[in-house]
Write a protein that holds these residues in place. Structure first.
Motif, short mmCIF file in Angstrom:
data_model
loop_
_atom_site.label_atom_id
_atom_site.label_comp_id
_atom_site.label_asym_id
_atom_site.label_seq_id
_atom_site.Cartn_x
_atom_site.Cartn_y
_atom_site.Cartn_z
N TYR A 1 0.81 -1.21 0.00
CA TYR A 1 0.00 0.00 0.00
C TYR A 1 0.85 1.27 0.00
O TYR A 1 0.41 2.31 -0.44
N LEU A 2 2.06 1.18 0.52
CA LEU A 2 2.93 2.35 0.61
C LEU A 2 4.19 2.15 -0.23
O LEU A 2 5.30 2.14 0.28
N ASN A 3 4.03 2.01 -1.51
CA ASN A 3 5.21 1.96 -2.36
C ASN A 3 5.27 3.23 -3.20
O ASN A 3 4.29 3.95 -3.36
N ILE A 4 6.43 3.52 -3.76
CA ILE A 4 6.64 4.78 -4.44
C ILE A 4 5.76 4.92 -5.68
O ILE A 4 5.28 6.01 -5.99
N GLU A 5 5.53 3.82 -6.39
CA GLU A 5 4.71 3.89 -7.59
C GLU A 5 3.26 4.26 -7.25
O GLU A 5 2.66 5.11 -7.89
N ARG A 6 2.74 3.61 -6.23
CA ARG A 6 1.35 3.86 -5.83
C ARG A 6 1.17 5.29 -5.29
O ARG A 6 0.19 5.97 -5.60
N LEU A 7 2.13 5.74 -4.48
CA LEU A 7 2.03 7.08 -3.91
C LEU A 7 2.19 8.16 -4.98
O LEU A 7 1.52 9.19 -4.93
N SER A 8 3.08 7.96 -5.94
CA SER A 8 3.25 8.97 -7.00
C SER A 8 2.02 9.02 -7.90
O SER A 8 1.61 10.09 -8.35
N LYS A 9 1.39 7.86 -8.14
CA LYS A 9 0.15 7.85 -8.93
C LYS A 9 -0.97 8.55 -8.16
O LYS A 9 -1.76 9.30 -8.74
N LEU A 10 -1.03 8.35 -6.86
CA LEU A 10 -2.05 8.98 -6.03
C LEU A 10 -1.93 10.50 -6.05
O LEU A 10 -2.93 11.21 -6.06
N MET A 11 -0.68 11.00 -6.07
CA MET A 11 -0.46 12.44 -6.08
C MET A 11 -0.45 13.03 -7.49
O MET A 11 -0.28 14.23 -7.66
N GLY A 12 -0.58 12.18 -8.50
CA GLY A 12 -0.62 12.66 -9.88
C GLY A 12 0.74 13.00 -10.45
O GLY A 12 0.85 13.78 -11.37
N LEU A 13 1.80 12.42 -9.89
CA LEU A 13 3.14 12.68 -10.37
C LEU A 13 3.59 11.53 -11.27
O LEU A 13 3.31 10.38 -10.99
N PRO A 14 4.34 11.84 -12.32
CA PRO A 14 4.85 10.77 -13.16
C PRO A 14 5.97 10.03 -12.45
O PRO A 14 6.76 10.63 -11.73
N PHE A 15 6.05 8.75 -12.67
CA PHE A 15 7.13 7.97 -12.05
C PHE A 15 8.01 7.41 -13.13
O PHE A 15 7.72 6.83 -14.06
#
Length: 91
Positions: free
Chosen positions: A77-91
């Motif tokens: 639930y707390l990985n960088i891909e999921r958090l960046s998608k949640l904030m609308g940032l490209p990864f």
């Protein structure tokens, strides 16, 4: 990417201080509220701070929050891909 021991300790250290500053005002009564105080002291100074209990509660609450965070990290639930998608940032 797994947490290293030093990263986990740093996260817990920061979390512990945030929880400590959150718990400091609970249960504190000032000298002005109690009507007693030594001459020459500030009326807003605490009568009894009970720092031992606050340190104990801070440690317990921090450990619970840290445990929940580690569980959420290991469940994905707390990985960088999921958090960046949640904030609308490209990864």
């Amino acid at each position: 990417m797994a947490y290293s021991i030093s990263t986990a300790l740093a996260i817990y250290f920061v979390l512990w201080w945030v929880v400590l500053f959150t718990t400091l005002p609970f249960g504190v009564r000032s000298q002005h509220e109690d009507g007693e105080g030594a001459p020459g002291t500030d009326p807003g100074a605490p009568v009894m701070a009970r720092m031992g209990w606050k340190l104990l509660w801070t440690t317990i609450v921090s450990a619970v929050i840290f445990g929940i965070g580690m569980w959420a990290y290991h469940q994905g639930y707390l990985n960088i891909e999921r958090l960046s998608k949640l904030m609308g940032l490209p990864f």
